[in-house]
Design a protein around this motif. Structure first.
Motif, PDB file in Angstrom:
ATOM      1  N   ALA A 173       0.825  -1.209   0.000  1.00 60.78           N
ATOM      2  CA  ALA A 173       0.000   0.000   0.000  1.00 60.78           C
ATOM      3  C   ALA A 173       0.862   1.264   0.000  1.00 60.78           C
ATOM      4  O   ALA A 173       2.023   1.256   0.433  1.00 60.78           O
ATOM      5  CB  ALA A 173      -0.920   0.010   1.211  1.00 60.78           C
ATOM      6  N   VAL A 174       0.272   2.343  -0.496  1.00 61.66           N
ATOM      7  CA  VAL A 174       0.888   3.667  -0.437  1.00 61.66           C
ATOM      8  C   VAL A 174       0.321   4.398   0.774  1.00 61.66           C
ATOM      9  O   VAL A 174      -0.904   4.463   0.950  1.00 61.66           O
ATOM     10  CB  VAL A 174       0.594   4.472  -1.719  1.00 61.66           C
ATOM     11  CG1 VAL A 174       1.165   5.886  -1.616  1.00 61.66           C
ATOM     12  CG2 VAL A 174       1.160   3.754  -2.940  1.00 61.66           C
ATOM     13  N   VAL A 175       1.186   4.923   1.618  1.00 61.54           N
ATOM     14  CA  VAL A 175       0.753   5.617   2.834  1.00 61.54           C
ATOM     15  C   VAL A 175       0.619   7.108   2.555  1.00 61.54           C
ATOM     16  O   VAL A 175       1.577   7.764   2.141  1.00 61.54           O
ATOM     17  CB  VAL A 175       1.735   5.398   3.997  1.00 61.54           C
ATOM     18  CG1 VAL A 175       1.289   6.191   5.227  1.00 61.54           C
ATOM     19  CG2 VAL A 175       1.846   3.914   4.326  1.00 61.54           C
ATOM     20  N   VAL A 176      -0.588   7.636   2.791  1.00 63.76           N
ATOM     21  CA  VAL A 176      -0.859   9.066   2.676  1.00 63.76           C
ATOM     22  C   VAL A 176      -1.194   9.576   4.076  1.00 63.76           C
ATOM     23  O   VAL A 176      -2.157   9.124   4.691  1.00 63.76           O
ATOM     24  CB  VAL A 176      -2.030   9.359   1.719  1.00 63.76           C
ATOM     25  CG1 VAL A 176      -2.334  10.856   1.672  1.00 63.76           C
ATOM     26  CG2 VAL A 176      -1.724   8.828   0.321  1.00 63.76           C
ATOM     27  N   CYS A 218      -4.206   8.277   6.783  1.00 66.14           N
ATOM     28  CA  CYS A 218      -4.240   8.556   8.227  1.00 66.14           C
ATOM     29  C   CYS A 218      -3.937  10.029   8.484  1.00 66.14           C
ATOM     30  O   CYS A 218      -3.388  10.712   7.632  1.00 66.14           O
ATOM     31  CB  CYS A 218      -3.229   7.659   8.954  1.00 66.14           C
ATOM     32  SG  CYS A 218      -1.495   8.055   8.615  1.00 66.14           S
ATOM     33  N   PRO A 219      -4.306  10.533   9.698  1.00 70.54           N
ATOM     34  CA  PRO A 219      -5.040   9.806  10.731  1.00 70.54           C
ATOM     35  C   PRO A 219      -6.508  10.194  10.822  1.00 70.54           C
ATOM     36  O   PRO A 219      -7.245   9.610  11.611  1.00 70.54           O
ATOM     37  CB  PRO A 219      -4.305  10.223  12.008  1.00 70.54           C
ATOM     38  CG  PRO A 219      -3.922  11.658  11.736  1.00 70.54           C
ATOM     39  CD  PRO A 219      -3.675  11.749  10.233  1.00 70.54           C
ATOM     40  N   ASP A 220      -6.973  11.181  10.024  1.00 73.49           N
ATOM     41  CA  ASP A 220      -8.315  11.719  10.252  1.00 73.49           C
ATOM     42  C   ASP A 220      -9.385  10.962   9.480  1.00 73.49           C
ATOM     43  O   ASP A 220      -9.380  10.950   8.244  1.00 73.49           O
ATOM     44  CB  ASP A 220      -8.363  13.203   9.882  1.00 73.49           C
ATOM     45  CG  ASP A 220      -9.680  13.835  10.316  1.00 73.49           C
ATOM     46  OD1 ASP A 220     -10.588  13.931   9.486  1.00 73.49           O
ATOM     47  OD2 ASP A 220      -9.799  14.177  11.506  1.00 73.49           O
ATOM     48  N   GLN A 221     -10.330  10.362  10.203  1.00 75.50           N
ATOM     49  CA  GLN A 221     -11.353   9.550   9.556  1.00 75.50           C
ATOM     50  C   GLN A 221     -12.353  10.383   8.759  1.00 75.50           C
ATOM     51  O   GLN A 221     -12.887   9.906   7.741  1.00 75.50           O
ATOM     52  CB  GLN A 221     -12.089   8.713  10.590  1.00 75.50           C
ATOM     53  CG  GLN A 221     -12.795   9.496  11.679  1.00 75.50           C
ATOM     54  CD  GLN A 221     -13.450   8.594  12.704  1.00 75.50           C
ATOM     55  OE1 GLN A 221     -14.183   7.667  12.370  1.00 75.50           O
ATOM     56  NE2 GLN A 221     -13.173   8.843  13.985  1.00 75.50           N
TER      57      GLN A 221
END
Length: 332
Positions: free
Chosen positions: A118-121, A159-162
């Protein structure tokens, strides 16, 4: 962070205070930055007021050798990441952030291990350690563009804000995005029923809604159902709220974000009636940067922010990748 932290106090923001602050800023060869959520007197004395990322970029381009960042801790860290050779001070290092605290570097490493391709944003509202574990950062104003730039067949860890993550997923239509369940305690408390009630009381008002808010989905629902004209619902970062305030023809605007934002909006467009959707939406950490804290910082060179050089270099790369996609706009 706890609710029992006591801010520095005992100093009135009078003319003598303002003169002393400006004298010390000049003496220290400093640039004084204030986030949009700061106390009005802190905003008014700053050299620049705005979003955290925009302020950090201003500081990096400044010739000043010292950056005094009136905001919360991750913001001062970002300034240090982008200006590693400069001294960065935050007037009270205890000023944390519930959103940044909702994920640690260890949490992110564990999540990455579960999704190895996965690519982490990561939103810029994160610690330096989390940014260092990130592929590409984003702001609230460019999160959609950042995620859209990633190949459609690649998984994304956001992450981190849903609530911002839900906004990105809704706009992109992407079904392979996994969203961390973090939130800003202030924005999460601005809810849909509250927004609907305020909108019904003033049907001609524009709605300025930050995408971190718990009511962002409700705002789009109101527009979709025709309860509020769709052109009146604006999902905006704080920096974009200032731009929109100068452009709108509305006579009144309901604002769903931290209440410190109202000061800048009223300065930008004094003829408009700006009102908070929730007038209790005040961040206790932002308000820890008091006149007394600022004076202490400048007099005593407190509190200096340090970021491990290797961590800073990795974090800087994730911020640079975001900037290369296009203008990142405001910070949050």
């Amino acid at each position: 962070m706890t609710a029992t932290l006591t801010p520095y106090s005992g100093v009135e923001p009078d003319a003598a205070w303002r003169d002393e602050v400006r004298r010390l800023v000049e003496q220290r060869d400093a640039v004084l930055l204030a986030h949009n959520y700061q106390l009005p007197e802190i905003q008014d004395i700053a050299d620049f007021t705005g979003d955290s990322l925009a302020l950090s970029r201003i500081a990096a381009e400044s010739s000043a050798s010292t950056i005094v960042f009136c905001g919360v801790h991750f913001m001062a860290e970002t300034a240090k990441i982008l200006s590693p050779g400069k001294t960065v001070l935050i007037p009270d290092e205890r000023a944390g952030c519930s959103l940044a605290d909702s994920i640690t570097a260890a949490d992110l490493r564990e999540w990455k291990a579960q999704h190895p391709n996965a690519v982490v944003v990561s939103y810029v509202n994160t610690t330096a350690e989390v940014k260092a574990e990130t592929d590409i950062c984003c702001t609230s104003s460019n999160a959609v563009d950042v995620v859209a730039s990633i190949p459609a067949d690649k998984e994304v860890l956001f992450c981190p804000d849903q609530f911002l993550g839900a906004h990105v997923k809704r706009v992109t239509g992407r079904d392979n995005i996994h969203i961390w369940a973090g939130e800003c305690h202030v924005h999460a408390a601005i809810n849909g029923p509250e927004l609907a009630e305020r909108a019904s009381q003033d049907p001609s008002a524009d709605l300025f809604v930050h995408p971190e808010c718990g009511c962002a989905t409700s705002a789009l629902y109101l527009a979709g159902e025709g309860i509020v004209p769709s052109e009146k619902v604006k999902i905006l970062s704080t920096g974009d709220m200032v731009k929109e305030a100068k452009a709108t023809n509305a006579r009144s605007v309901l604002v769903a974000t931290e209440i410190g934002m109202l000061h800048q909006l009223r300065k930008a467009a004094p003829e408009i009636d700006f009102r908070a959707v929730n007038d209790r939406a005040s961040c206790r950490y932002m308000k820890m940067i008091t006149p007394a804290a600022l004076l202490r910082s400048l007099r005593e060179n407190k509190d200096e922010v340090h970021v491990d050089p290797e961590t800073a270099a990795r974090a800087r790369a994730s911020v640079q990748r975001m900037i290369e996609i296009g203008q990142p706009g405001g910070g949050e």
